[in-house]
Design a protein around this motif. Structure first.
Motif, short mmCIF file in Angstrom:
data_model
loop_
_atom_site.label_atom_id
_atom_site.label_comp_id
_atom_site.label_asym_id
_atom_site.label_seq_id
_atom_site.Cartn_x
_atom_site.Cartn_y
_atom_site.Cartn_z
N ARG A 53 -0.68 -2.88 5.45
CA ARG A 53 0.57 -2.74 4.69
C ARG A 53 0.46 -3.39 3.32
O ARG A 53 1.08 -2.95 2.37
N VAL B 270 0.81 -1.21 0.00
CA VAL B 270 0.00 0.00 0.00
C VAL B 270 0.85 1.27 0.00
O VAL B 270 0.59 2.19 -0.76
N ALA B 271 1.88 1.35 0.81
CA ALA B 271 2.72 2.54 0.89
C ALA B 271 3.64 2.65 -0.32
O ALA B 271 4.14 1.64 -0.81
N TRP C 296 -4.69 2.59 -6.70
CA TRP C 296 -4.07 1.90 -5.57
C TRP C 296 -4.99 1.92 -4.36
O TRP C 296 -5.71 2.91 -4.14
N PRO C 297 -4.96 0.87 -3.55
CA PRO C 297 -5.80 0.86 -2.34
C PRO C 297 -5.29 1.88 -1.33
O PRO C 297 -4.12 2.23 -1.32
N THR C 298 -6.19 2.31 -0.47
CA THR C 298 -5.83 3.26 0.58
C THR C 298 -6.10 2.67 1.96
O THR C 298 -6.29 3.40 2.91
N SER C 299 -6.14 1.36 2.04
CA SER C 299 -6.45 0.71 3.31
C SER C 299 -5.36 0.97 4.34
O SER C 299 -4.25 1.36 4.00
N GLY C 300 -5.68 0.74 5.59
CA GLY C 300 -4.72 0.90 6.67
C GLY C 300 -3.73 -0.24 6.76
O GLY C 300 -2.82 -0.23 7.57
N GLY D 126 2.73 7.29 -8.51
CA GLY D 126 1.75 6.29 -8.92
C GLY D 126 1.76 5.94 -10.39
O GLY D 126 0.87 5.23 -10.86
N ASP E 175 -9.56 1.33 -13.38
CA ASP E 175 -9.91 1.23 -11.96
C ASP E 175 -10.41 -0.19 -11.66
O ASP E 175 -11.56 -0.52 -11.88
N ARG F 273 -11.05 -1.54 -8.93
CA ARG F 273 -12.03 -1.61 -7.85
C ARG F 273 -13.45 -1.67 -8.38
O ARG F 273 -14.36 -2.12 -7.71
#
Length: 115
Positions: free
Chosen positions: A84, A15-16, A78-82, A51, A101, A103
């Motif tokens: 890793r 994610v990061a 890209w995902p923005t979940s909390g 990105g 996209d 998603r």
């Protein structure tokens, strides 16, 4: 490129953002130490801060592949979940590398194809 990841156990997105000057060893260390994931049979995808570039590590049982892709326009979704790491399906992977996209894929598939 869609055929690159033929049948991985899982496809993981880090994610990061990552400094993509890292090579195979640096990204492998990141997977093993920071992300805490098992590597065999899995693919790990990293993106840069802007990105528009990704690097993929793929463990195929005999060795490791390192591939890179750059979009000339736009950026990878890209995902923005909390978390890793974020796992995606093969179909989502194919949309992601096309710059679409991924998603939105679940909104397109019939119910019987959802996993």
């Amino acid at each position: 490129m869609p055929g690159l990841i033929a049948n991985p156990g899982q496809i993981w997105l880090s994610v990061a953002p990552v400094d993509l000057r890292r090579g195979m060893d640096g990204l492998s260390t990141l997977v093993q130490q920071t992300l805490g994931q098992s590597c065999v049979g899995s693919a790990f995808v990293f993106r840069n801060a802007s990105g528009n570039r990704i690097k993929v590590l793929l463990w195929d049982g005999n060795g490791v592949w390192l591939c890179q892709r750059r979009l000339h326009q736009g950026h990878f979704i890209w995902p923005t979940s909390g978390e890793r790491c974020f796992s995606i399906t093969q179909a989502q992977w194919e949309w992601l590398i096309a710059g679409v996209d991924w998603r939105r894929l679940s909104a397109v598939l019939p119910d019987y194809l959802h996993t």
